[in-house]
Design an enzyme around this catalytic site. Sequence first.
Site, short mmCIF file in Angstrom:
data_model
loop_
_atom_site.label_atom_id
_atom_site.label_comp_id
_atom_site.label_asym_id
_atom_site.label_seq_id
_atom_site.Cartn_x
_atom_site.Cartn_y
_atom_site.Cartn_z
N ASP A 55 104.35 64.98 -2.31
CA ASP A 55 104.77 66.35 -1.94
C ASP A 55 103.56 67.27 -1.76
O ASP A 55 102.72 67.40 -2.65
CB ASP A 55 105.71 66.91 -3.02
CG ASP A 55 106.94 66.02 -3.21
OD1 ASP A 55 107.33 65.31 -2.26
OD2 ASP A 55 107.51 66.02 -4.32
N ASP A 72 99.03 61.49 -2.92
CA ASP A 72 100.09 62.26 -3.54
C ASP A 72 101.20 62.34 -2.48
O ASP A 72 100.97 62.04 -1.31
CB ASP A 72 99.54 63.65 -3.88
CG ASP A 72 100.62 64.61 -4.27
OD1 ASP A 72 101.44 64.27 -5.13
OD2 ASP A 72 100.67 65.72 -3.68
MG LIG Z 1 101.51 67.53 -4.42
#
Ligand SMILES: [Mg+2]
Length: 190
Positions: free
Chosen positions: A10, A8
Amino acid sequence: MNRAIFLDRDGTINEDVGYFCTPDKLKFIPGAIEAIKMLQNDFLIFIVTNQSGIGMNTFTEKEFLQFNDFFEALLKHEGIIVTKVYYCPHTKKEGCICHKPKPYFLRQAEREHGIDLKNSYVIGDHPHDIEMAHEVGAGSVYLLTGHGTKHKHELALLPQPDFISNNIYEAATWIMKIRKTEKQEVGKNG
Ligand SMILES: [Mg+2]
Ligand SMILES: [Zn+2]
């Protein structure tokens, strides 16, 4: 067949500061660069990210792509090659085929890059990252950085991650330790 790490973005690689796509808001999570460097010794690196900011018109797809070029160039400068950044530009309510936890991009990587998903891992700070991994039989590490602590209780209703980690560096160390053991087993068995 290649092994992959699906990261992922962020809250996993960089601090989650809400919807953003300008360099001034980019802050890497401590240890993230070192972690990815460690992982790329044994895995192809992918990023899978929901970027609903595009669908919400917070920023345009073009702006996202410009920022992404900058982001990938920074990583490359550190010696990190991201094989591909997969992003969903939609909002959840659009009901698209690619929004996490849908495993659409994992399947795409499987086809495009010959990925052995069962020997790959997803690392992320949201329960939908774990759900996505489970959909394809990949391993998963849930992070307590980003939104991780806030959403942790939601994991109770979902398939469990293989490991809950304080941060991406700890996650990478855990995965690489498993790889070392696997390699030793292969060595022993000839
Ligand atoms: Mg995230
Ligand atoms: Zn989508």
